[in-house]
Design a protein around this motif. Structure first.
Motif, short mmCIF file in Angstrom:
data_model
loop_
_atom_site.label_atom_id
_atom_site.label_comp_id
_atom_site.label_asym_id
_atom_site.label_seq_id
_atom_site.Cartn_x
_atom_site.Cartn_y
_atom_site.Cartn_z
N LEU A 89 32.84 -7.87 -17.90
CA LEU A 89 33.31 -6.55 -17.48
C LEU A 89 34.43 -6.66 -16.45
O LEU A 89 35.49 -6.05 -16.60
N ILE A 90 34.22 -7.44 -15.40
CA ILE A 90 35.20 -7.51 -14.32
C ILE A 90 36.50 -8.14 -14.80
O ILE A 90 37.59 -7.68 -14.44
N PHE A 95 42.08 -7.13 -16.11
CA PHE A 95 43.17 -7.23 -17.07
C PHE A 95 43.81 -5.86 -17.31
O PHE A 95 45.03 -5.71 -17.25
N VAL A 96 42.99 -4.85 -17.56
CA VAL A 96 43.50 -3.50 -17.81
C VAL A 96 44.15 -2.93 -16.55
O VAL A 96 45.23 -2.32 -16.62
N GLU A 101 48.88 -1.15 -13.44
CA GLU A 101 49.73 -1.31 -12.25
C GLU A 101 51.13 -1.75 -12.65
O GLU A 101 52.13 -1.27 -12.10
N ALA A 102 51.24 -2.65 -13.63
CA ALA A 102 52.55 -3.11 -14.10
C ALA A 102 53.31 -1.95 -14.74
O ALA A 102 54.53 -1.81 -14.53
N LEU A 103 52.62 -1.12 -15.51
CA LEU A 103 53.27 0.05 -16.11
C LEU A 103 53.78 1.01 -15.04
O LEU A 103 54.86 1.59 -15.18
N ASN A 120 39.86 -0.22 -6.71
CA ASN A 120 39.38 0.25 -8.01
C ASN A 120 38.30 -0.68 -8.55
O ASN A 120 37.32 -0.22 -9.15
N SER A 121 38.46 -1.98 -8.34
CA SER A 121 37.46 -2.95 -8.80
C SER A 121 36.15 -2.81 -8.03
O SER A 121 35.07 -2.96 -8.61
#
Length: 142
Positions: A89-90, A95-96, A101-103, A120-121
């Motif tokens: 999950l983590i 990854f998402v 953040e890159a977007l 957020n994590s």
């Protein structure tokens, strides 16, 4: 009761995710920034925000909001059983988040901020703990 919670979650998580993405890219009066910004020093922007905020309410909304808004993603195992494994999950969640953040960075509709990834994590992790707690509580009652 647990079955009701799982069904409700399955129905609401997609519209919730769409709403969250809207807020992350377009909400709160966001406009395209003139430059791309990357913040890679952990907790630096959060500490700066706290130091520069006049009101405790703003601090609580920003920090606790980052936790709470991502808490529902800790329940993803209710849809995808492989996410009962926290490591899976983590890693998937990180990854998402990095892609989002890159977007934000590449579209200039936000900032690539390591603090967002951290906060957020933590929120998602708290959701995972809450999901496990709820499953234990409701399993005991049967």
């Amino acid at each position: 009761m647990l079955k009701f919670l799982k069904t409700t979650y399955r129905i609401l998580i997609i519209p919730y995710t769409i709403l969250l993405l809207y807020f992350m890219f377009l909400g709160f009066g966001r406009e395209v920034m003139s430059i791309n910004i990357v913040r890679l020093t952990p907790l630096a922007s959060t500490i700066q925000f706290v130091e520069n905020s006049l009101f405790l309410k703003d601090i609580l909304i920003n920090i606790i909001g980052n936790f709470l808004m991502f808490l529902p993603f800790g329940f993803l195992a209710w849809i995808f059983p492989k996410f009962y494994d926290f490591k899976t999950l983590i890693l998937s969640f990180l990854f998402v988040l990095i892609i989002v953040e890159a977007l934000q960075y590449f579209t200039r509709l936000g900032v690539f901020d390591i603090d967002d990834i951290i906060l957020n994590s933590i929120g998602m992790s708290l959701g995972f703990l809450l999901m496990n707690f709820l499953e234990r509580i409701f399993a005991v009652k049967h």
